[in-house]
Enzyme design. Structure first.
Site, PDB file in Angstrom:
ATOM      1  N   GLU A   9      58.083  56.027  23.971  1.00 52.67           N
ATOM      2  CA  GLU A   9      58.251  56.808  25.194  1.00 52.67           C
ATOM      3  C   GLU A   9      58.817  58.199  24.905  1.00 52.67           C
ATOM      4  O   GLU A   9      59.293  58.482  23.803  1.00 52.67           O
ATOM      5  CB  GLU A   9      59.188  56.075  26.152  1.00 52.67           C
ATOM      6  CG  GLU A   9      60.594  55.878  25.591  1.00 52.67           C
ATOM      7  CD  GLU A   9      61.592  55.455  26.649  1.00 52.67           C
ATOM      8  OE1 GLU A   9      61.960  56.330  27.456  1.00 52.67           O
ATOM      9  OE2 GLU A   9      61.998  54.274  26.666  1.00 52.67           O
ATOM     10  N   LYS A  15      69.622  47.575  29.731  1.00 53.48           N
ATOM     11  CA  LYS A  15      70.806  48.422  29.597  1.00 53.48           C
ATOM     12  C   LYS A  15      72.031  47.718  30.176  1.00 53.48           C
ATOM     13  O   LYS A  15      71.982  47.142  31.268  1.00 53.48           O
ATOM     14  CB  LYS A  15      70.576  49.764  30.292  1.00 53.48           C
ATOM     15  CG  LYS A  15      69.506  50.610  29.617  1.00 53.48           C
ATOM     16  CD  LYS A  15      69.354  51.948  30.303  1.00 53.48           C
ATOM     17  CE  LYS A  15      68.344  52.829  29.575  1.00 53.48           C
ATOM     18  NZ  LYS A  15      66.958  52.350  29.697  1.00 53.48           N
TER      19      LYS A  15
END
Length: 316
Positions: A25, A159
């Site tokens: 990404e 996360k």
């Protein structure tokens, strides 16, 4: 589609020849890491993938197209540019139509990878349900993309700033297999475990490749999450990092930070609170995910070649 999708010659050749390719990404470069760490890490991840025998395909929106496979100069544009938009599924049409530079999130990168025919994507940590998401309805588009797009995502779990229990519940509801890679537990970004169990444990790239093949050969939609823990020497234990996360979350609420600005704010603030330790952990885990992602891509490519050969032999 050719009008909006441009694949580099190297990546095109690799895909045509059945060689392993790993998507990467650009949000990590443009928003996830500070300069110059972002540029060096992007280059390091590509080099790590090459050393493992695969071809890297860093993805971003440039000049009105989705570019699959960026040059080092193009990666530097994402690392240093000031007019880059964070790009998920919602944003792609507008940014392409207006020829705006866009850094793809996990969601955006998965879409581009599937369009290009790349089955493996290595990243940092998955987005998910934010803390108090039952009130704010702040749920990452990454989760919805995992349920609909056929890409295996190698990340260090989700996360740690998120509500990990609700994130796992969401993935279960939408049928996304969560693999603990060489671990019984779900990794939580900075930490090797969160106290939460993964759906299944797999210990080798070949095992992961077999699950990918079985799911997609059956025609089941959606991706697979490979939760690859951060190396032990770089870990910040969950109990320790959670103190800083709770402080950062409280400060974000106090300062009125919402939407797509929340994650960059929290990561930046946590790095300040840990005296730079969280950044070092982040750098280590993304490099490790690139390595494991490449190994899985190699195993999957070999499996597909073997199955193709077997099919031709049976037909003859």
């Amino acid at each position: 589609m050719k009008e909006y999708l441009r694949i580099s010659e190297e990546v095109q050749t690799a895909l045509a020849e059945g060689k392993p390719v790993v998507a990467l990404e650009t949000t990590l470069i443009a928003f996830g890491l500070p300069h110059p760490h972002n540029l060096q890490t992007a280059i390091d991840m590509e080099n790590m993938i090459r050393r493992e025998g695969a071809v890297p395909a860093t993805i971003g929106l440039l000049d009105g197209v989705i570019q699959v496979g960026l040059t080092e100069e193009e990666i530097e544009r994402f690392a240093t540019g000031s007019s880059v938009s964070k790009t998920s599924r919602r944003d792609i049409p507008y940014l392409l139509a207006n020829r705006t530079m866009g850094a793809t999130t996990i969601s955006g990168t998965m879409i581009a990878a599937q369009l290009a025919g790349i089955p493996v994507f290595a990243t940092g940590g998955l987005g998910g349900v934010h803390r108090e998401g039952e009130i704010s309805w702040d749920v990452s588009a990454d989760l919805i993309e995992m349920s609909r797009t056929k890409v295996a995502v190698v990340s260090s779990g989700a996360k740690a700033i998120l509500d990990l229990t609700r994130t796992l519940e969401y993935l279960e509801t939408f049928g996304v297999p969560v693999i603990g890679y060489q671990s019984d537990y779900f990794a939580s970004f900075y930490s090797r475990q969160s106290g939460l169990l993964a759906d299944i444990r797999l210990d080798t790239p070949n095992e992961v490749a077999a699950v990918m093949d079985a799911k997609w050969r059956l025609g089941l939609s959606g991706g697979i999450l490979v939760a690859n823990p951060v190396p032990a020497e770089n870990e910040i234990p969950f109990e320790e990092i959670n103190v800083y996360i709770e402080q950062a979350v409280a400060e974000a609420a106090r300062d009125g930070i919402t939407g797509k600005d929340v994650t960059p704010y929290l990561l930046r603030r946590i790095n300040e609170l840990t005296g730079g330790r969280s950044l070092s952990t982040n750098l280590a885990l993304v490099r490790n995910n690139a390595r494991v992602g490449a190994q899985i891509a190699v195993a999957y490519a070999k499996l597909q070649a073997k199955l193709s050969l077997s099919s031709r032999s049976t037909a003859s």
